[in-house]
Design a protein around this motif. Sequence first.
Motif, PDB file in Angstrom:
ATOM      1  N   ARG A  59       4.367   7.358  -3.364  1.00 25.95           N
ATOM      2  CA  ARG A  59       5.383   7.244  -2.308  1.00 25.95           C
ATOM      3  C   ARG A  59       4.815   6.288  -1.259  1.00 25.95           C
ATOM      4  O   ARG A  59       3.588   6.112  -1.179  1.00 25.95           O
ATOM      5  CB  ARG A  59       5.722   8.598  -1.690  1.00 25.95           C
ATOM      6  CG  ARG A  59       4.530   9.433  -1.342  1.00 25.95           C
ATOM      7  CD  ARG A  59       4.959  10.843  -0.930  1.00 25.95           C
ATOM      8  NE  ARG A  59       3.799  11.702  -0.788  1.00 25.95           N
ATOM      9  CZ  ARG A  59       3.830  12.931  -0.303  1.00 25.95           C
ATOM     10  NH1 ARG A  59       4.977  13.457   0.084  1.00 25.95           N
ATOM     11  NH2 ARG A  59       2.727  13.648  -0.195  1.00 25.95           N
ATOM     12  N   PRO A  60       5.679   5.688  -0.456  1.00 23.38           N
ATOM     13  CA  PRO A  60       5.165   4.766   0.559  1.00 23.38           C
ATOM     14  C   PRO A  60       4.133   5.472   1.445  1.00 23.38           C
ATOM     15  O   PRO A  60       4.374   6.586   1.918  1.00 23.38           O
ATOM     16  CB  PRO A  60       6.426   4.395   1.347  1.00 23.38           C
ATOM     17  CG  PRO A  60       7.539   4.524   0.349  1.00 23.38           C
ATOM     18  CD  PRO A  60       7.157   5.720  -0.481  1.00 23.38           C
ATOM     19  N   GLY A  61       2.995   4.835   1.643  1.00 23.80           N
ATOM     20  CA  GLY A  61       1.901   5.437   2.398  1.00 23.80           C
ATOM     21  C   GLY A  61       0.946   6.247   1.544  1.00 23.80           C
ATOM     22  O   GLY A  61      -0.122   6.642   2.011  1.00 23.80           O
ATOM     23  N   GLY A  62       1.316   6.510   0.298  1.00 23.47           N
ATOM     24  CA  GLY A  62       0.506   7.351  -0.584  1.00 23.47           C
ATOM     25  C   GLY A  62      -0.704   6.620  -1.154  1.00 23.47           C
ATOM     26  O   GLY A  62      -0.780   5.392  -1.132  1.00 23.47           O
TER      27      GLY A  62
ATOM     28  N   LEU B 161       3.072   0.729  -0.897  1.00 24.04           N
ATOM     29  CA  LEU B 161       3.992   0.253   0.130  1.00 24.04           C
ATOM     30  C   LEU B 161       5.445   0.353  -0.315  1.00 24.04           C
ATOM     31  O   LEU B 161       6.311   0.710   0.466  1.00 24.04           O
ATOM     32  CB  LEU B 161       3.681  -1.210   0.480  1.00 24.04           C
ATOM     33  CG  LEU B 161       2.277  -1.471   1.041  1.00 24.04           C
ATOM     34  CD1 LEU B 161       2.074  -2.963   1.269  1.00 24.04           C
ATOM     35  CD2 LEU B 161       2.055  -0.700   2.334  1.00 24.04           C
ATOM     36  N   GLU B 162       5.698   0.022  -1.575  1.00 21.97           N
ATOM     37  CA  GLU B 162       7.093  -0.024  -2.010  1.00 21.97           C
ATOM     38  C   GLU B 162       7.156   0.415  -3.462  1.00 21.97           C
ATOM     39  O   GLU B 162       6.365  -0.036  -4.300  1.00 21.97           O
ATOM     40  CB  GLU B 162       7.592  -1.479  -1.877  1.00 21.97           C
ATOM     41  CG  GLU B 162       9.071  -1.584  -1.639  1.00 21.97           C
ATOM     42  CD  GLU B 162       9.541  -3.026  -1.496  1.00 21.97           C
ATOM     43  OE1 GLU B 162       8.841  -3.844  -0.892  1.00 21.97           O
ATOM     44  OE2 GLU B 162      10.624  -3.307  -2.019  1.00 21.97           O
ATOM     45  N   ILE B 163       8.097   1.299  -3.737  1.00 21.34           N
ATOM     46  CA  ILE B 163       8.223   1.883  -5.066  1.00 21.34           C
ATOM     47  C   ILE B 163       9.688   1.826  -5.470  1.00 21.34           C
ATOM     48  O   ILE B 163      10.506   2.592  -4.951  1.00 21.34           O
ATOM     49  CB  ILE B 163       7.700   3.343  -5.031  1.00 21.34           C
ATOM     50  CG1 ILE B 163       6.183   3.337  -4.777  1.00 21.34           C
ATOM     51  CG2 ILE B 163       8.022   4.081  -6.328  1.00 21.34           C
ATOM     52  CD1 ILE B 163       5.710   4.413  -3.846  1.00 21.34           C
TER      53      ILE B 163
ATOM     54  N   THR C  14      -1.440  -2.203  -1.307  1.00 17.14           N
ATOM     55  CA  THR C  14      -2.401  -3.084  -0.644  1.00 17.14           C
ATOM     56  C   THR C  14      -3.704  -2.347  -0.411  1.00 17.14           C
ATOM     57  O   THR C  14      -3.713  -1.120  -0.269  1.00 17.14           O
ATOM     58  CB  THR C  14      -1.833  -3.597   0.700  1.00 17.14           C
ATOM     59  OG1 THR C  14      -2.708  -4.594   1.225  1.00 17.14           O
ATOM     60  CG2 THR C  14      -1.712  -2.484   1.741  1.00 17.14           C
TER      61      THR C  14
ATOM     62  N   VAL D 155      -5.465  -3.459   2.193  1.00 18.26           N
ATOM     63  CA  VAL D 155      -5.617  -3.743   3.622  1.00 18.26           C
ATOM     64  C   VAL D 155      -5.366  -2.458   4.423  1.00 18.26           C
ATOM     65  O   VAL D 155      -5.813  -2.311   5.560  1.00 18.26           O
ATOM     66  CB  VAL D 155      -4.630  -4.861   4.024  1.00 18.26           C
ATOM     67  CG1 VAL D 155      -4.632  -5.109   5.514  1.00 18.26           C
ATOM     68  CG2 VAL D 155      -4.953  -6.144   3.276  1.00 18.26           C
ATOM     69  N   LEU D 156      -4.622  -1.559   3.815  1.00 17.76           N
ATOM     70  CA  LEU D 156      -4.372  -0.249   4.404  1.00 17.76           C
ATOM     71  C   LEU D 156      -4.963   0.827   3.493  1.00 17.76           C
ATOM     72  O   LEU D 156      -4.867   0.723   2.264  1.00 17.76           O
ATOM     73  CB  LEU D 156      -2.871   0.001   4.561  1.00 17.76           C
ATOM     74  CG  LEU D 156      -2.123  -0.895   5.541  1.00 17.76           C
ATOM     75  CD1 LEU D 156      -0.618  -0.748   5.361  1.00 17.76           C
ATOM     76  CD2 LEU D 156      -2.505  -0.566   6.988  1.00 17.76           C
TER      77      LEU D 156
ATOM     78  N   GLY E 216      -1.989   6.715   4.018  1.00 16.59           N
ATOM     79  CA  GLY E 216      -1.480   7.111   5.340  1.00 16.59           C
ATOM     80  C   GLY E 216      -1.343   5.920   6.266  1.00 16.59           C
ATOM     81  O   GLY E 216      -1.242   6.087   7.479  1.00 16.59           O
ATOM     82  N   TYR E 217      -1.325   4.710   5.692  1.00 16.55           N
ATOM     83  CA  TYR E 217      -1.110   3.459   6.439  1.00 16.55           C
ATOM     84  C   TYR E 217      -2.226   3.112   7.415  1.00 16.55           C
ATOM     85  O   TYR E 217      -2.030   2.334   8.346  1.00 16.55           O
ATOM     86  CB  TYR E 217       0.214   3.511   7.227  1.00 16.55           C
ATOM     87  CG  TYR E 217       1.460   3.684   6.423  1.00 16.55           C
ATOM     88  CD1 TYR E 217       1.783   2.791   5.414  1.00 16.55           C
ATOM     89  CD2 TYR E 217       2.344   4.734   6.678  1.00 16.55           C
ATOM     90  CE1 TYR E 217       2.957   2.936   4.689  1.00 16.55           C
ATOM     91  CE2 TYR E 217       3.518   4.885   5.953  1.00 16.55           C
ATOM     92  CZ  TYR E 217       3.820   3.975   4.971  1.00 16.55           C
ATOM     93  OH  TYR E 217       4.985   4.107   4.265  1.00 16.55           O
ATOM     94  N   ARG E 218      -3.408   3.708   7.248  1.00 13.23           N
ATOM     95  CA  ARG E 218      -4.492   3.414   8.188  1.00 13.23           C
ATOM     96  C   ARG E 218      -5.126   2.060   7.873  1.00 13.23           C
ATOM     97  O   ARG E 218      -5.497   1.808   6.728  1.00 13.23           O
ATOM     98  CB  ARG E 218      -5.560   4.515   8.124  1.00 13.23           C
ATOM     99  CG  ARG E 218      -6.652   4.326   9.184  1.00 13.23           C
ATOM    100  CD  ARG E 218      -7.612   5.509   9.247  1.00 13.23           C
ATOM    101  NE  ARG E 218      -6.953   6.779   9.516  1.00 13.23           N
ATOM    102  CZ  ARG E 218      -6.451   7.150  10.681  1.00 13.23           C
ATOM    103  NH1 ARG E 218      -6.550   6.338  11.726  1.00 13.23           N
ATOM    104  NH2 ARG E 218      -5.848   8.320  10.822  1.00 13.23           N
TER     105      ARG E 218
ATOM    106  N   PHE F 288      -6.105  -7.822  -0.410  1.00 14.03           N
ATOM    107  CA  PHE F 288      -4.882  -8.371  -0.991  1.00 14.03           C
ATOM    108  C   PHE F 288      -3.777  -7.317  -1.020  1.00 14.03           C
ATOM    109  O   PHE F 288      -4.019  -6.122  -0.849  1.00 14.03           O
ATOM    110  CB  PHE F 288      -5.139  -8.885  -2.418  1.00 14.03           C
ATOM    111  CG  PHE F 288      -5.590  -7.834  -3.397  1.00 14.03           C
ATOM    112  CD1 PHE F 288      -6.934  -7.671  -3.692  1.00 14.03           C
ATOM    113  CD2 PHE F 288      -4.668  -7.002  -4.037  1.00 14.03           C
ATOM    114  CE1 PHE F 288      -7.359  -6.697  -4.589  1.00 14.03           C
ATOM    115  CE2 PHE F 288      -5.076  -6.041  -4.946  1.00 14.03           C
ATOM    116  CZ  PHE F 288      -6.423  -5.884  -5.223  1.00 14.03           C
ATOM    117  N   THR F 289      -2.573  -7.810  -1.233  1.00 12.05           N
ATOM    118  CA  THR F 289      -1.432  -6.962  -1.575  1.00 12.05           C
ATOM    119  C   THR F 289      -1.007  -7.354  -2.978  1.00 12.05           C
ATOM    120  O   THR F 289      -0.927  -8.545  -3.293  1.00 12.05           O
ATOM    121  CB  THR F 289      -0.275  -7.184  -0.593  1.00 12.05           C
ATOM    122  OG1 THR F 289      -0.707  -6.831   0.719  1.00 12.05           O
ATOM    123  CG2 THR F 289       0.937  -6.335  -0.967  1.00 12.05           C
TER     124      THR F 289
END
Lengths: 165, 165
Positions: B56-59, B80-82, B91, B93-94, B97-99, B112-113
Amino acid sequence: MTYLPLKPNPQLDLVLERYVDVLPEQVWAAWTTPEHIKHWFTPAPWKTIDCEIDLRPGGAFRTVMQSPEGQEFPNVGCYLEIVENERLVWTNVLAPGYRPSNATSDAAAFMFTAVISLELHGKGTKYTALVIHGDEDSRNKHEKMGFHDGWSKALDQLVEYIKKC
Amino acid sequence: MTYLPLKPNPQLDLVLERYVDVLPEQVWAAWTTPEHIKHWFTPAPWKTIDCEIDLRPGGAFRTVMQSPEGQEFPNVGCYLEIVENERLVWTNVLAPGYRPSNATSDAAAFMFTAVISLELHGKGTKYTALVIHGDEDSRNKHEKMGFHDGWSKALDQLVEYIKKC
């Protein structure tokens, strides 16, 4: 797919939680409409003189702030999660299109992800801004820059602006 | 909400585009199931010995690779996107939990993403892996590390694994 709960880490994160007497959908509109953003986003006497919003994951969130002396400060972020009237997530660690930011070390001090959460509370909104950092140093610098006063004053401006509309 | 088109920048990005004779939903399952990942993700004789997926986004997307000599290399990314059977974005880069990742400068060279896009093509799949970097140096290092061979060999392993299942 339920969305991920995001629990603040007090050592790394900053949180502003307030109850405001406008509805979640009004706060959402204020956060996601460029013309609205310009009216409240930057604590006076600073101004937001330009704003671009591409409201989808990977889309751009650009603003240009102007100091009282007239100096301009462009900011750019990338939207990550958009749950209408409930949760808005963006980061400046990524540029639009999910590209890793090629930041200078100076800018890197303020790298963060921001999460705006809105919840209906009576006839108003429980408003939570969670700002997530990668290390304590970034969190502390952001706090010293005036996070609490700045984000709180901007929220006051948002509420005042909504009521005038 | 239509999803954002992502156009590669040849100076900053790496692309692997291939047609494979398995269906998009089979490729999707191989990319999003920890038990499957372990069978194909790392070009032999390297292995993927552990995998965690919170889709899930953030997972979290965590893997542990093992070199032929037995050394372990943990990797962690954030989804980021599913878009099921169509597009998967994550990514490094995070962190989950988007940290923002608190990366060492060495690791930062490979920030990278990644975007995996799947499209039904006849009875198979047009498979596109787009890897987005923040600067030319990162892109070039990633290419020299063996991006094209490595990602292509992993895809061969994925297809072979699907056909055996």
